[in-house]
Design an enzyme around this catalytic site. Structure first.
Site, PDB file in Angstrom:
ATOM      1  N   LEU B 222      -4.703   0.418  92.094  1.00 55.98           N
ATOM      2  CA  LEU B 222      -5.954   1.021  91.616  1.00 55.98           C
ATOM      3  C   LEU B 222      -6.139   0.934  90.089  1.00 55.98           C
ATOM      4  O   LEU B 222      -5.318   1.406  89.332  1.00 55.98           O
ATOM      5  CB  LEU B 222      -5.971   2.494  92.046  1.00 55.98           C
ATOM      6  N   ASP B 223      -7.239   0.378  89.664  1.00 58.43           N
ATOM      7  CA  ASP B 223      -7.605   0.307  88.243  1.00 58.43           C
ATOM      8  C   ASP B 223      -6.583  -0.450  87.411  1.00 58.43           C
ATOM      9  O   ASP B 223      -6.531  -0.294  86.196  1.00 58.43           O
ATOM     10  CB  ASP B 223      -7.801   1.716  87.652  1.00 58.43           C
ATOM     11  N   GLU B 224      -5.765  -1.259  88.055  1.00 60.39           N
ATOM     12  CA  GLU B 224      -4.744  -1.993  87.312  1.00 60.39           C
ATOM     13  C   GLU B 224      -4.906  -3.493  87.478  1.00 60.39           C
ATOM     14  O   GLU B 224      -3.991  -4.251  87.203  1.00 60.39           O
ATOM     15  CB  GLU B 224      -3.339  -1.570  87.773  1.00 60.39           C
TER      16      GLU B 224
END
Lengths: 279, 279, 279, 279
Positions: B222-224
């Site tokens: 997530l979000d990486e």
């Protein structure tokens, strides 16, 4: 084997990149960076190619042969060889100190041969950085003399770049011509621009919200030479004229240093009166 | 003859550029733009070449033959052909409106096939821009269903890019995998970063002076995912949490639009988990 | 009790802040924000004070009495009351859509009473946002008529702010005078500035590295009115004239919206021909 | 008569500004600048007031009396008196040279009493700027000794500000406590943040597009103290880890200098763990 930088420009035509890259491959070179630009305005093609694994003389000969008949301007530079640089200064030290500190810290691939100034106040700064310094009064009577000495230093010391680090004198048209595309000046810039004396005062009166700096090649058309780099900073109504000047000077230092870096890394090419910058 | 864009990456080795450019010349192509990058990290070579005067199929065949045995990933795209795009949205309209307005104004070379949302509040906006809109409640029970429909739309409509324009749901690992390197998400970003809920409140508490946004490819981490674009804006102590959010949203809109433009112009390549961006 | 905003300017003298704050305290007001500036140029004092817990009429009367004899210009505004706004447009929709979307999203404390345009292409956009729209051909013959209608709308609809959202016509000196300090225009800006037609082409020719936008009050001195806000964006040699224009337009939209927000929050005061901006 | 700066904070309540400005008027002071902020988070009121025409001691007494019972923290500083400053350094000279050059040029209202370092490589730089320099090896065994000397210098030389100009040692909790709200550190910052060693390498691996710097007060919670200033700069995939570091260092120098200026002009106040910055 050195890291080499090929810069070339010529009238645009099909097959140029193929011809050049073929020549590079033929002498065992490996391309690590390649940028190119075809100018719709001038119809010219521009490229900057970083090459490993080849030897400079052989590479230059091969590229020259491959582009024979293209009418190309070609340079092959050793990326590790610092660019011989002459700094011209006056009394203000901000741009000079910034250049010298970055140079000393290895940020700028230049070799500062000498500082020539029309005042001696920056002599201690030159001494600290270990750079030969000479100052000459520049008056209407002595200006021709001073410029003759600049020419002599450029020729005798193999100077490739002259940087006007807030050197506040206008160069003669003859010297501008002599230094065409190898002398960089910095000056303040505003939106909108202001004509005439004391532009910071005009900017203050007008209440501008941004002030900036422009680094450009020196031409005889004062402050109108080809632009290399520009920056701005935000200002407001509370700032006095002198505060605006300090903000402007910080922009000048930073913008000039960036322009010098771009030049010394052979990233600036000439497209008629515009620059092509390969960052 | 169309304007074509060749993108290619393969293990780095001498002679690649020469081989490719030779193939382009052989089919009558003229190179108008060429960027390349050799990644010291992955040992891979990347290039993006804009070509005029050639025909797509012949160009692709020629480049493929010339790079046979290089293990290259190759694409040849028509620069004028807009990229088929599916937008996912939720309730917040800022990023969606910004994308649609820029698309309508010809700034983004995409073709918005459809908007799928987990709420219907943005339906009038879709109608104004003339884009098919469908909303589906997404609950733990219906999420698999919704994702199956996304997959079906992607396949049936020839979708090349999925943009999460503040679509606030986490995609399942399976859908992330299915959409790898072709789904872009936007989220707020801070220096320093904050873990956990309500990051704007944490940023406010911490008194940060800059807030920003990051556009990245969707991965199951997530979000990486690989970063495409980032921007920041200055904030200060007087700003409430909701003001920080508004400032952050403006950054999100602008950053997402820029990432979509870069993707749709075939300027984003994959170097392991990093992006190579040819601006 | 409403949130009120007191703005005041007068010749500078000792005791002003004390007198004003005394009046505020006397009517039960609590100061939540206070900014002031003494202009060394004009010798005038400026302040903007946000007040809670007082009632508008009583507050205004108290401040007026306390500053009696100071020669002050005074306003007391309800911060929640949106500023009545008339938008003038032409064919280009970028600045208009940006304003309308921000307004709809609650970012701009304005009340868009009407859009008047010299073309009808933006009519659907007005309809989408639910704003009355009227278009009138503006020719040398009909210009006086159109301007008369603008005046009538301003008077009849209680318009406090006129925004020229890329309205490409020059207003007559009479209308400029009528709208002094309450009409905002946006135009592109460059370092250095360019005179004459087609400035984007000139900027391209000159090879500028930054282009920007300036929002300013309308005066009869074309594009030379008091500056409210400025922004720039970086450009390079690869960008065509039309690309420069698109980059410039994005700056125009954002800069105009910010200027409108500053005005509508009563943050812009007049210091002779300069603005004082209390951010 | 000097230019004075009053800074004050206390629990928020009606009438504070009136009380303070009344006291200023009573001793003949004229307010040339006034900023205030009411923190909704802490319920505290903050103000910074520049005053002309009064004498420091009388002004302080009058304000103290007028705010008696408010529980105020009050300072009255002479704006012309430079702030006594101790610089801590290690081997890296970029931040130190930047501070010293700006100080010498009159940009920073500080008085550099001494440089203390854990290496002697920066001794020539200190000599050039004419600042006393002492270096002490700092090992686990000698750290307590070194910190005791820092304390002694702070006390004996009337140091008001300690600047860690890339001083790479962690201060002990005791020294952090002793220097609370009067020691400023600079460190690199990233979006997103990275934990652990070699953040520039992590940033490179992650392919970030922006890197920055944060100047903050020193607390025992490493790199988590109240933020004073932050900046970022754009980076791209071509930049090596060492290039990212050079870009980051330029941000560090500039950000630290700005934080020092804000502190030395008495523009930084403490709102619990956040800063209030009156620019």
């Amino acid at each position: 084997m050195p890291q080499l930088v090929v810069t070339l420009d010529c009238p645009d035509r099909p097959g140029i990149v193929h011809a050049i890259t073929g020549a590079i491959v033929a002498v065992g070179g490996n391309i690590t960076e390649l940028q190119q630009f075809s100018s719709p305005d001038s119809g010219r093609f521009f490229t900057r190619i970083a090459v490993e694994g080849a030897e400079a003389e052989g590479l230059e000969r091969a590229v020259r042969e491959a582009t024979d008949g293209f009418g190309a301007r070609l340079r092959v530079d050793d990326a590790e060889r610092p660019v011989r640089t002459l700094l011209l200064a006056s009394k203000a030290g901000h741009a000079l100190n910034d250049l010298l500190f970055r140079w000393q810290g290895g940020e700028l691939p230049i070799d500062v041969a000498r500082i020539m100034a029309n005042h001696d106040v920056l002599s201690p700064m030159a001494a600290f950085y270990g750079v030969p310094f000479e100052s000459h009064a520049v008056t209407p009577e002595t200006k021709a003399d001073f410029e003759a000495q600049v020419r002599r230093v450029v020729e005798e010391e193999g100077i490739e770049l002259v940087v006007l680090a807030r050197y506040m004198q206008i160069l003669s048209p003859g010297l501008c011509e002599f230094l065409a595309w190898r002398a960089i000046n910095i000056h303040h810039s505003f939106l909108p621009g202001f004509k005439g004396a004391n532009p910071y005062r005009q900017a203050h009166t007008r209440g501008v919200k941004l002030i900036g700096a422009t680094a450009h090649f020196v031409t005889s058309d004062l402050d109108e030479g080809p632009i290399i780099e520009q920056n701005v900073v935000r200002v407001d109504h509370t700032m006095s004229v002198s505060k605006l000047m300090r903000k402007g000077q910080a922009q000048e230092s930073q913008t000039l240093a960036e322009a010098v870096r771009l030049f010394a890394e052979h990233r600036v090419l000439a497209d008629d009166d515009r620059t092509v910058i390969f960052r």
